[in-house]
Design an enzyme around this catalytic site. Structure first.
Site, PDB file in Angstrom:
ATOM      1  N   GLY A   1       0.663  -1.527   0.244  1.00  0.00           N
ATOM      2  CA  GLY A   1       0.120   0.295   0.016  1.00  0.00           C
ATOM      3  C   GLY A   1       0.772   1.124  -0.001  1.00  0.00           C
ATOM      4  O   GLY A   1       0.172   1.875   0.542  1.00  0.00           O
TER       5      GLY A   1
ATOM      6  N   ASN B   1       1.837   3.270  -2.798  1.00  0.00           N
ATOM      7  CA  ASN B   1       0.615   3.911  -3.435  1.00  0.00           C
ATOM      8  C   ASN B   1      -0.971   4.646  -2.525  1.00  0.00           C
ATOM      9  O   ASN B   1      -0.998   5.434  -2.542  1.00  0.00           O
ATOM     10  CB  ASN B   1       0.131   3.555  -4.509  1.00  0.00           C
TER      11      ASN B   1
ATOM     12  N   LYS C   1     -16.639 -16.017  -8.681  1.00  0.00           N
ATOM     13  CA  LYS C   1     -16.242 -14.780  -8.995  1.00  0.00           C
ATOM     14  C   LYS C   1     -17.270 -13.682  -9.037  1.00  0.00           C
ATOM     15  O   LYS C   1     -17.163 -12.561  -8.842  1.00  0.00           O
ATOM     16  CB  LYS C   1     -14.786 -14.880 -10.392  1.00  0.00           C
TER      17      LYS C   1
ATOM     18  N   MET D   1      -4.659  -7.219  -7.169  1.00  0.00           N
ATOM     19  CA  MET D   1      -3.864  -8.123  -7.493  1.00  0.00           C
ATOM     20  C   MET D   1      -4.965  -9.358  -8.155  1.00  0.00           C
ATOM     21  O   MET D   1      -4.476 -10.316  -8.280  1.00  0.00           O
ATOM     22  CB  MET D   1      -2.825  -9.368  -7.003  1.00  0.00           C
ATOM     23  N   ARG D   2      -5.964  -8.951  -8.317  1.00  0.00           N
ATOM     24  CA  ARG D   2      -7.057  -9.292  -9.417  1.00  0.00           C
ATOM     25  C   ARG D   2      -7.802  -8.547 -10.258  1.00  0.00           C
ATOM     26  O   ARG D   2      -7.478  -7.656 -10.181  1.00  0.00           O
ATOM     27  CB  ARG D   2      -8.481  -9.880  -8.129  1.00  0.00           C
TER      28      ARG D   2
ATOM     29  N   ASN E   1      -6.100   2.701 -12.734  1.00  0.00           N
ATOM     30  CA  ASN E   1      -5.183   1.228 -12.642  1.00  0.00           C
ATOM     31  C   ASN E   1      -3.778   2.110 -12.885  1.00  0.00           C
ATOM     32  O   ASN E   1      -3.536   2.995 -13.751  1.00  0.00           O
ATOM     33  CB  ASN E   1      -5.226   0.307 -13.288  1.00  0.00           C
TER      34      ASN E   1
ATOM     35  N   HIS F   1       0.225   0.978 -13.360  1.00  0.00           N
ATOM     36  CA  HIS F   1       0.787   0.249 -13.988  1.00  0.00           C
ATOM     37  C   HIS F   1       2.275  -0.037 -13.867  1.00  0.00           C
ATOM     38  O   HIS F   1       3.521   1.008 -13.813  1.00  0.00           O
ATOM     39  CB  HIS F   1       0.291  -0.250 -15.046  1.00  0.00           C
TER      40      HIS F   1
END
Ligand code: GRF
Length: 201
Positions: A12, A14, A65, A90-91, A107, A109
């Site tokens: 965490g 970020n 899911k 991570m999903r 997101n 990256h």
């Protein structure tokens, strides 16, 4: 003020950068909730240390899911969340989830997309031998790391770099561009047209 949900699976840093930017008045928004799939995520501690609510959704407790995601979506709707920030989550979110929040999921990256999408982006960059890599904040669409790019920062790759040193150098820039991208969203400056991000004056 926009209401934000941050999704994080790990340490965490970020998330911490977002919290710090809010404390210094650099984001006109509030983190309503930090969501994790991992009860051990240090991100949850960071949230608690800053009086931010947390919620863990245990993937294995759901039959599918789809049910897992529907539960999260319902929870987010109740909180009236405007923006979802994936900060080391991570999903992969399914199209069903993404369609609920078009251009409202961001997101971060650790590569210059569209190069090196997916996992271990810094390792991919080193193995390829690029001389410049960096980080990207983008909106999430139905592909893997393919959505409209909001901000990027370039980082030089040294020949002495290993995965750890490069990741750490990129991370410092992640901590700058993620809060900036959130503020651009919060201040209504982002427009998406034909899969490209434009900034309003
Ligand atoms: C970051 O490198 C981010 O780019 C990637 O996952 C990592 C999360 O780090 N998506 P942290 O949990 O924010 O420290």
């Amino acid at each position: 003020m926009i209401q934000i949900a941050v999704f994080a699976s790990g340490r965490g840093t970020n998330l911490q950068a977002i919290i710090d930017a809010m404390k210094t008045g650099n984001i006109d928004g509030e983190i309503k909730i930090v969501i994790s799939d991992n009860p051990e995520a240090y991100a949850l501690e960071r949230a608690k240390n800053n009086q931010i609510a947390t919620k863990v959704f245990h993937y294995k407790q759901y039959k599918s899911k789809r049910e897992y995601e529907l539960d999260i979506i319902q929870f987010l709707k109740e909180l009236k969340i405007d923006l979802i920030v994936l900060a080391g989550y991570m999903r992969i979110l399914s199209p069903t989830f993404i369609r609920e929040y078009p251009y409202r999921i961001m997101n971060i990256h650790p590569a210059l997309l569209p190069s090196f999408p997916g996992l271990n982006a810094q390792r991919q960059a080193l193995e390829y031998g690029v001389k410049i890599s960096g980080c990207t904040v983008h909106f999430v669409d139905e592909g893997t790391d393919t959505g409209p790019i909001i901000l990027q920062e370039a980082v030089k790759v040294d020949q002495s770099d290993n995965e750890e040193t490069l990741s750490n150098r990129i991370l410092q820039f992640e901590h700058q561009i993620l809060p900036r991208a959130i503020q651009l969203f919060a201040s209504g400056k982002i427009e998406v047209y034909k899969n490209k991000v434009y900034f309003k004056e």
